[in-house]
Design a protein around this motif. Structure first.
Motif, PDB file in Angstrom:
ATOM      1  N   ARG A 138      -6.512 -10.359  -0.823  1.00 19.00           N
ATOM      2  CA  ARG A 138      -6.205 -10.113  -1.813  1.00 19.00           C
ATOM      3  C   ARG A 138      -6.639 -11.435  -2.769  1.00 19.00           C
ATOM      4  NH1 ARG A 138      -1.268  -6.692  -0.543  1.00 19.00           N
ATOM      5  NH2 ARG A 138      -2.233  -5.102   0.758  1.00 19.00           N
ATOM      6  N   SER A 139      -6.963 -12.018  -2.496  1.00 17.35           N
ATOM      7  CA  SER A 139      -6.936 -13.505  -3.065  1.00 17.35           C
ATOM      8  C   SER A 139      -6.103 -14.229  -3.899  1.00 17.35           C
ATOM      9  CB  SER A 139      -8.599 -13.576  -4.362  1.00 17.35           C
ATOM     10  OG  SER A 139      -9.106 -13.007  -3.164  1.00 17.35           O
ATOM     11  N   VAL A 140      -4.858 -14.177  -3.083  1.00 20.63           N
ATOM     12  CA  VAL A 140      -3.480 -14.375  -3.360  1.00 20.63           C
ATOM     13  C   VAL A 140      -3.381 -15.612  -2.535  1.00 20.63           C
ATOM     14  CG1 VAL A 140      -1.265 -13.862  -3.592  1.00 20.63           C
ATOM     15  CG2 VAL A 140      -2.665 -12.398  -4.515  1.00 20.63           C
ATOM     16  N   GLU A 141      -3.448 -16.977  -2.716  1.00 18.68           N
ATOM     17  CA  GLU A 141      -3.206 -17.730  -1.833  1.00 18.68           C
ATOM     18  C   GLU A 141      -1.844 -17.844  -1.526  1.00 18.68           C
ATOM     19  OE1 GLU A 141      -5.478 -19.652  -0.417  1.00 18.68           O
ATOM     20  OE2 GLU A 141      -6.557 -18.787  -1.180  1.00 18.68           O
ATOM     21  N   PRO A 142      -1.128 -18.274  -0.713  1.00 18.30           N
ATOM     22  CA  PRO A 142       0.459 -18.567   0.660  1.00 18.30           C
ATOM     23  C   PRO A 142       0.686 -19.476  -1.268  1.00 18.30           C
ATOM     24  CG  PRO A 142      -1.772 -19.158   1.440  1.00 18.30           C
ATOM     25  CD  PRO A 142      -2.439 -18.268   1.033  1.00 18.30           C
ATOM     26  N   ALA A 143       2.151 -19.477  -1.149  1.00 16.47           N
ATOM     27  CA  ALA A 143       2.892 -20.166  -0.980  1.00 16.47           C
ATOM     28  C   ALA A 143       3.015 -22.212  -0.901  1.00 16.47           C
ATOM     29  CB  ALA A 143       4.622 -19.904  -1.740  1.00 16.47           C
TER      30      ALA A 143
ATOM     31  N   PRO B 267     -14.243  -9.408   2.089  1.00 22.11           N
ATOM     32  CA  PRO B 267     -13.779  -7.791   2.200  1.00 22.11           C
ATOM     33  C   PRO B 267     -12.899  -7.756   0.605  1.00 22.11           C
ATOM     34  CG  PRO B 267     -13.071  -9.429   4.528  1.00 22.11           C
ATOM     35  CD  PRO B 267     -13.642  -9.780   3.190  1.00 22.11           C
ATOM     36  N   THR B 268     -12.602  -8.955  -0.084  1.00 17.72           N
ATOM     37  CA  THR B 268     -12.180  -8.486  -1.064  1.00 17.72           C
ATOM     38  C   THR B 268     -12.794  -7.260  -2.529  1.00 17.72           C
ATOM     39  OG1 THR B 268     -11.121  -9.963  -0.920  1.00 17.72           O
ATOM     40  CG2 THR B 268     -11.555  -9.331  -3.617  1.00 17.72           C
ATOM     41  N   VAL B 269     -14.700  -7.706  -2.607  1.00 20.07           N
ATOM     42  CA  VAL B 269     -15.683  -7.209  -3.027  1.00 20.07           C
ATOM     43  C   VAL B 269     -15.703  -6.163  -1.999  1.00 20.07           C
ATOM     44  CG1 VAL B 269     -18.088  -6.944  -3.315  1.00 20.07           C
ATOM     45  CG2 VAL B 269     -17.126  -9.475  -3.391  1.00 20.07           C
ATOM     46  N   SER B 270     -16.121  -5.591  -0.802  1.00 18.37           N
ATOM     47  CA  SER B 270     -15.657  -4.458  -0.327  1.00 18.37           C
ATOM     48  C   SER B 270     -14.649  -3.572  -1.169  1.00 18.37           C
ATOM     49  CB  SER B 270     -15.754  -4.287   1.074  1.00 18.37           C
ATOM     50  OG  SER B 270     -16.028  -3.877   1.205  1.00 18.37           O
ATOM     51  N   ARG B 271     -13.450  -3.784  -1.146  1.00 16.77           N
ATOM     52  CA  ARG B 271     -12.484  -2.905  -1.424  1.00 16.77           C
ATOM     53  C   ARG B 271     -12.709  -2.524  -3.207  1.00 16.77           C
ATOM     54  NH1 ARG B 271      -8.844  -5.869   2.058  1.00 16.77           N
ATOM     55  NH2 ARG B 271      -9.042  -8.050   0.163  1.00 16.77           N
ATOM     56  N   VAL B 272     -13.206  -3.774  -3.878  1.00 13.00           N
ATOM     57  CA  VAL B 272     -13.728  -3.480  -5.180  1.00 13.00           C
ATOM     58  C   VAL B 272     -14.686  -2.172  -5.343  1.00 13.00           C
ATOM     59  CG1 VAL B 272     -14.418  -3.978  -7.648  1.00 13.00           C
ATOM     60  CG2 VAL B 272     -12.839  -5.674  -6.155  1.00 13.00           C
ATOM     61  N   VAL B 273     -15.861  -2.808  -4.372  1.00 16.16           N
ATOM     62  CA  VAL B 273     -16.739  -1.503  -4.532  1.00 16.16           C
ATOM     63  C   VAL B 273     -16.471  -0.019  -3.625  1.00 16.16           C
ATOM     64  CG1 VAL B 273     -18.985  -0.738  -3.393  1.00 16.16           C
ATOM     65  CG2 VAL B 273     -18.672  -3.717  -3.752  1.00 16.16           C
TER      66      VAL B 273
ATOM     67  N   VAL C 258      -1.522 -12.610   5.555  1.00 18.66           N
ATOM     68  CA  VAL C 258      -3.015 -12.200   5.317  1.00 18.66           C
ATOM     69  C   VAL C 258      -3.978 -11.210   5.150  1.00 18.66           C
ATOM     70  CG1 VAL C 258      -3.014 -10.349   7.203  1.00 18.66           C
ATOM     71  CG2 VAL C 258      -5.437 -12.072   7.329  1.00 18.66           C
ATOM     72  N   LEU C 259      -2.835 -10.145   4.324  1.00 20.05           N
ATOM     73  CA  LEU C 259      -3.127  -9.194   3.075  1.00 20.05           C
ATOM     74  C   LEU C 259      -3.041  -9.761   2.077  1.00 20.05           C
ATOM     75  CD1 LEU C 259      -0.941  -6.076   4.973  1.00 20.05           C
ATOM     76  CD2 LEU C 259      -3.656  -6.235   4.716  1.00 20.05           C
ATOM     77  N   ASP C 260      -1.997 -10.797   1.993  1.00 21.43           N
ATOM     78  CA  ASP C 260      -2.694 -11.783   0.057  1.00 21.43           C
ATOM     79  C   ASP C 260      -3.897 -12.004   0.314  1.00 21.43           C
ATOM     80  OD1 ASP C 260      -0.158 -10.195  -0.625  1.00 21.43           O
ATOM     81  OD2 ASP C 260       0.937 -13.000  -0.030  1.00 21.43           O
ATOM     82  N   LEU C 261      -3.725 -12.625   1.294  1.00 14.99           N
ATOM     83  CA  LEU C 261      -5.400 -14.020   1.254  1.00 14.99           C
ATOM     84  C   LEU C 261      -6.586 -12.397   1.101  1.00 14.99           C
ATOM     85  CD1 LEU C 261      -5.385 -16.290   4.442  1.00 14.99           C
ATOM     86  CD2 LEU C 261      -5.189 -17.222   2.086  1.00 14.99           C
TER      87      LEU C 261
ATOM     88  N   VAL D  96      -6.402  -4.876  -5.390  1.00 13.38           N
ATOM     89  CA  VAL D  96      -6.733  -6.530  -5.555  1.00 13.38           C
ATOM     90  C   VAL D  96      -6.174  -6.367  -7.386  1.00 13.38           C
ATOM     91  CG1 VAL D  96      -9.327  -7.063  -6.071  1.00 13.38           C
ATOM     92  CG2 VAL D  96      -9.272  -5.007  -4.730  1.00 13.38           C
ATOM     93  N   SER D  97      -6.151  -7.530  -7.294  1.00 13.63           N
ATOM     94  CA  SER D  97      -6.222  -8.529  -8.344  1.00 13.63           C
ATOM     95  C   SER D  97      -6.847  -7.841  -9.630  1.00 13.63           C
ATOM     96  CB  SER D  97      -5.232  -9.990  -8.828  1.00 13.63           C
ATOM     97  OG  SER D  97      -6.325 -10.363  -8.264  1.00 13.63           O
ATOM     98  N   PRO D  98      -6.025  -7.658 -10.827  1.00 12.40           N
ATOM     99  CA  PRO D  98      -6.542  -7.336 -11.971  1.00 12.40           C
ATOM    100  C   PRO D  98      -7.528  -8.093 -12.224  1.00 12.40           C
ATOM    101  CG  PRO D  98      -4.646  -6.573 -12.260  1.00 12.40           C
ATOM    102  CD  PRO D  98      -4.378  -7.734 -11.339  1.00 12.40           C
ATOM    103  N   ALA D  99      -7.222  -9.482 -11.722  1.00 10.95           N
ATOM    104  CA  ALA D  99      -8.281 -11.006 -12.877  1.00 10.95           C
ATOM    105  C   ALA D  99      -9.684 -10.817 -11.457  1.00 10.95           C
ATOM    106  CB  ALA D  99      -7.410 -11.696 -12.561  1.00 10.95           C
ATOM    107  N   THR D 100      -9.034 -10.996 -10.273  1.00 11.91           N
ATOM    108  CA  THR D 100     -10.139 -10.863  -9.150  1.00 11.91           C
ATOM    109  C   THR D 100     -11.262  -9.055  -9.679  1.00 11.91           C
ATOM    110  OG1 THR D 100      -9.123 -11.779  -7.657  1.00 11.91           O
ATOM    111  CG2 THR D 100     -10.409 -10.501  -7.066  1.00 11.91           C
ATOM    112  N   ARG D 101      -9.889  -7.881  -9.829  1.00 11.32           N
ATOM    113  CA  ARG D 101     -11.207  -7.034  -9.814  1.00 11.32           C
ATOM    114  C   ARG D 101     -12.402  -7.075 -11.066  1.00 11.32           C
ATOM    115  NH1 ARG D 101     -11.172  -2.026  -8.014  1.00 11.32           N
ATOM    116  NH2 ARG D 101      -9.189  -2.828  -7.390  1.00 11.32           N
ATOM    117  N   ALA D 102     -11.689  -7.752 -11.322  1.00  9.59           N
ATOM    118  CA  ALA D 102     -12.722  -7.751 -12.868  1.00  9.59           C
ATOM    119  C   ALA D 102     -13.607  -8.565 -13.110  1.00  9.59           C
ATOM    120  CB  ALA D 102     -11.613  -8.797 -14.241  1.00  9.59           C
ATOM    121  N   ARG D 103     -13.732  -9.643 -12.401  1.00 11.52           N
ATOM    122  CA  ARG D 103     -14.830 -10.709 -11.836  1.00 11.52           C
ATOM    123  C   ARG D 103     -15.667 -10.025 -11.453  1.00 11.52           C
ATOM    124  NH1 ARG D 103     -11.041 -14.491 -10.416  1.00 11.52           N
ATOM    125  NH2 ARG D 103     -11.656 -14.302  -8.018  1.00 11.52           N
TER     126      ARG D 103
END
Length: 359
Positions: free
Chosen positions: A332-337, A42-48, A327-330, A54-61
């Motif tokens: 976006r590739s953001v791990e829970p604390a 889903p993260t890749v799909s959101r970028v596409v 789950v929305l953080d996940l 999506v976080s800037p670092a993830t988007r750039a990767r």
């Protein structure tokens, strides 16, 4: 019709998985991009799809991998696919479920995400049908509530890269997913200590489903409070239940039929407590004059029961909110604390408890 690689496009209300970009065969699938980037599908799909969450670092990767593999982005158009969360219960016939839904929906609405609510009834066929539907709608995440999915379905969720958060886990094999719960042990102890403080020594306990960690924790809290007060645990005072009214009614009748009935009943859900009160009423017994009753949950209805119910409040809507945020953080590739969060319970004393007649 919108066509895209490895994602779901909607045309005329039908979901369709495409395998080709608008300008020819794709060199790589979104699943492969996700695996190489170390993120979910889903993260890749959101970028596409040009989404902003999506976080800037993830988007750039991801953008770099899409470029290196020669992926041609489709042109986005409004309403191609709504962001969705799947909220899955075992059953929906409970005000407890409504409170969870209310919390999840508040966060989903706040973040512009749709919510799909399902019940699988612990039936394999229902669970497999839900998984089929999940694949078709390309959900951004799943919140599983006190439900059991067989290992193969958990493996499929991981294969699809769909983030998962569990509310009140059932136990058993580790799900490798973040969990949200309440301090059930502390709540069970507080309810029992309240009754002990009033002078009760024979306290009946109506259990919840033993497969659930929350049920076992409430029973352990009950046992711990008795032990701390120097009161021996009498296993004949512990009867089975399933969180629903009828089992509370049945459990209370069983306790009342004992040679030495209890002076108080602690039911490990509000619905069972209300069932117990009905059993007492049918026998001509008054609450709390003849028997004190305590529940667990603090559902909205128990403030209006007769008498208003003493209970342990667990923050059900807040649990739903936290699970939705997690789950929305996940997604976006953001791990829970923390992989395991327990929100505090609180004893709420109302009119259904009093000193026993013998004191």
């Amino acid at each position: 019709m919108v066509t895209e690689v490895g994602n779901v496009a909607r045309d005329g209300g039908k979901a369709k998985t495409a395998t080709q970009s608008p300008d020819g065969p794709a060199k790589v699938t979104i699943t492969e991009i996700a695996r190489e980037a170390g993120v979910s599908v889903p993260t890749v799909s959101r970028v596409v799809n040009g989404r902003s969450d999506v976080s800037p670092a993830t988007r750039a990767r991801v953008e770099d991998l899409l470029h290196r593999h020669g992926y041609r982005r489709r042109q986005t158009s409004p309403g191609d696919r709504a962001a969705l969360l799947d909220l899955v219960f075992n059953d929906l016939d409970s005000p407890w479920a409504v409170e969870i839904i209310r919390g999840v929906e508040e966060i989903a609405h706040e973040q512009g995400v749709g919510t799909v609510v399902s019940a699988i009834h612990d039936r394999a066929g229902d669970a497999h049908q839900w998984m089929t539907n999940l694949r078709a709608r390309a959900s951004d995440g799943v919140i599983l509530v006190t439900s059991v999915l067989e290992q193969g379905l958990h493996d499929e969720l991981r294969r699809l890269g769909v983030p998962l958060v569990v509310i009140d886990p059932a136990g058993g094999p580790a799900l490798m997913a973040p969990t949200v719960g309440a301090t059930n042990w502390a709540g069970g102890m507080a309810a029992t200590e309240h009754l002990l403080g009033l002078g009760h020594r024979r306290i009946g306990f109506i259990e919840g489903p033993p497969r659930l960690l929350c049920s076992r924790a409430r029973l352990d809290g009950y046992r711990a409070a008795l032990d701390a007060a120097g009161v021996a645990v009498d296993d004949t005072l512990i009867v089975p239940g399933d969180f629903y009214h009828e089992s509370g009614f049945t459990g209370a009748n069983h306790l009342l039929d004992l040679d030495e009935a209890p002076t108080a009943i602690f039911a490990s859900s509000d619905q069972m407590a209300l069932g117990a009160i009905e059993a007492l009423r049918r026998r001509g017994l008054r609450v709390p004059e003849d028997m004190s009753v305590v529940g667990f949950d603090d559902l909205p209805e128990v403030r209006w029961s007769s008498p208003p119910l003493t209970t342990v409040r667990q923050p059900l809507a807040d649990m739903g909110k936290l699970a939705a945020r997690s789950v929305l953080d996940l997604a976006r590739s953001v791990e829970p604390a923390s992989p395991r969060v327990e929100l505090a319970t609180e004893l709420v004393v109302r009119a259904s408890t009093a000193v026993p007649r013998t004191v």
